[in-house]
Write a protein that holds these residues in place. Structure first.
Motif, PDB file in Angstrom:
ATOM      1  N   LEU A  32    -102.855 -34.864 -32.238  1.00  0.00           N
ATOM      2  CA  LEU A  32    -104.219 -34.330 -32.191  1.00  0.00           C
ATOM      3  C   LEU A  32    -104.634 -33.653 -33.491  1.00  0.00           C
ATOM      4  CD1 LEU A  32    -104.444 -32.721 -28.636  1.00  0.00           C
ATOM      5  CD2 LEU A  32    -105.388 -34.897 -29.413  1.00  0.00           C
ATOM      6  N   LEU A  33    -103.677 -33.036 -34.159  1.00  0.00           N
ATOM      7  CA  LEU A  33    -103.984 -32.305 -35.390  1.00  0.00           C
ATOM      8  C   LEU A  33    -102.816 -32.456 -36.357  1.00  0.00           C
ATOM      9  CD1 LEU A  33    -106.252 -30.524 -36.556  1.00  0.00           C
ATOM     10  CD2 LEU A  33    -104.990 -28.543 -35.719  1.00  0.00           C
ATOM     11  N   PRO A  34    -102.728 -33.622 -36.988  1.00  0.00           N
ATOM     12  CA  PRO A  34    -101.544 -33.915 -37.804  1.00  0.00           C
ATOM     13  C   PRO A  34    -101.375 -33.038 -39.039  1.00  0.00           C
ATOM     14  CG  PRO A  34    -103.191 -35.647 -38.038  1.00  0.00           C
ATOM     15  CD  PRO A  34    -103.675 -34.727 -36.953  1.00  0.00           C
ATOM     16  N   LEU A  35    -102.445 -32.512 -39.576  1.00  0.00           N
ATOM     17  CA  LEU A  35    -102.341 -31.710 -40.799  1.00  0.00           C
ATOM     18  C   LEU A  35    -102.996 -30.336 -40.578  1.00  0.00           C
ATOM     19  CD1 LEU A  35    -103.291 -34.506 -43.352  1.00  0.00           C
ATOM     20  CD2 LEU A  35    -101.011 -33.656 -42.793  1.00  0.00           C
TER      21      LEU A  35
ATOM     22  N   PHE B 192    -104.020 -26.563 -40.487  1.00  0.00           N
ATOM     23  CA  PHE B 192    -103.948 -25.493 -41.465  1.00  0.00           C
ATOM     24  C   PHE B 192    -102.860 -24.514 -41.050  1.00  0.00           C
ATOM     25  CE2 PHE B 192    -105.228 -21.281 -42.983  1.00  0.00           C
ATOM     26  CZ  PHE B 192    -105.270 -21.542 -44.339  1.00  0.00           C
ATOM     27  N   GLY B 193    -101.908 -24.251 -41.957  1.00  0.00           N
ATOM     28  CA  GLY B 193    -100.842 -23.315 -41.688  1.00  0.00           C
ATOM     29  C   GLY B 193     -99.811 -23.798 -40.699  1.00  0.00           C
ATOM     30  N   PHE B 194     -99.887 -25.051 -40.333  1.00  0.00           N
ATOM     31  CA  PHE B 194     -99.010 -25.597 -39.286  1.00  0.00           C
ATOM     32  C   PHE B 194     -97.751 -26.143 -39.953  1.00  0.00           C
ATOM     33  CE2 PHE B 194     -98.006 -28.924 -36.039  1.00  0.00           C
ATOM     34  CZ  PHE B 194     -97.799 -28.065 -34.988  1.00  0.00           C
ATOM     35  N   ASN B 195     -96.689 -25.332 -39.932  1.00  0.00           N
ATOM     36  CA  ASN B 195     -95.447 -25.776 -40.581  1.00  0.00           C
ATOM     37  C   ASN B 195     -94.248 -25.561 -39.673  1.00  0.00           C
ATOM     38  OD1 ASN B 195     -95.219 -23.024 -40.630  1.00  0.00           O
ATOM     39  ND2 ASN B 195     -95.251 -22.834 -42.857  1.00  0.00           N
ATOM     40  N   LYS B 196     -94.511 -25.436 -38.370  1.00  0.00           N
ATOM     41  CA  LYS B 196     -93.426 -25.224 -37.424  1.00  0.00           C
ATOM     42  C   LYS B 196     -92.793 -26.560 -37.062  1.00  0.00           C
ATOM     43  CE  LYS B 196     -96.229 -21.618 -35.490  1.00  0.00           C
ATOM     44  NZ  LYS B 196     -97.571 -21.884 -35.074  1.00  0.00           N
ATOM     45  N   ASP B 197     -91.540 -26.516 -36.616  1.00  0.00           N
ATOM     46  CA  ASP B 197     -90.870 -27.739 -36.156  1.00  0.00           C
ATOM     47  C   ASP B 197     -91.257 -28.056 -34.739  1.00  0.00           C
ATOM     48  OD1 ASP B 197     -89.576 -28.212 -38.548  1.00  0.00           O
ATOM     49  OD2 ASP B 197     -87.935 -26.872 -38.008  1.00  0.00           O
TER      50      ASP B 197
END
Length: 136
Positions: free
Chosen positions: A126-129, A131-136
């Motif tokens: 749904l939101l591949p990139l 913002f600030g999303f760097n969790k596993d």
């Protein structure tokens, strides 16, 4: 992907639909409910709340996230969004970013039609990139 719901997911759908009945949607008539299973296996739910000053309204997902935080949840394991019609209702862009704050790329997002048909995707679809999303 279409999924069959387990008993836990049926309960999640029921909570989202319960919340949906309380939605305040006098402008759009589009009543949405959402329910979350958090990192403590607790369920939190919410509905959309519209406002005459359009940007001040709140989506069902945001309400459910707020309830999760109030009750001590830190992470979304799964979220279900209940649509008011026979179309799948995916989270809006703002809610996708709000979900990203508490999810990881493999968090399950279930979208349910009014008839109970379910479509499930992983959050990163749904939101591949995000913002600030760097969790596993």
């Amino acid at each position: 992907m279409q999924t069959m719901l387990s008993a836990q997911h049926q309960q999640l759908l029921a909570k989202a639909q319960q919340a949906q009945t309380h939605a305040h949607a006098p402008y759009s008539q589009f009543k949405v409910g959402a329910a979350i299973i958090d990192d403590n296996s607790q369920t939190h739910f919410g509905c959309n709340v519209e406002n005459a000053a359009y940007p001040l309204g709140q989506c069902a997902e945001a309400t459910a996230i707020g309830m999760m935080v109030v009750n001590g949840g830190k992470r979304i394991r799964e979220i279900l969004i209940a649509s008011p019609n026979d179309e799948f209702c995916s989270p809006c862009g703002g809610c996708r970013q709000k979900i990203a704050e508490f999810a990881d790329k493999n968090t399950l997002v279930h979208m349910a039609t009014q008839q109970g048909e379910i479509k499930t995707v992983v959050f990163s679809d749904l939101l591949p990139l995000a913002f600030g999303f760097n969790k596993d």
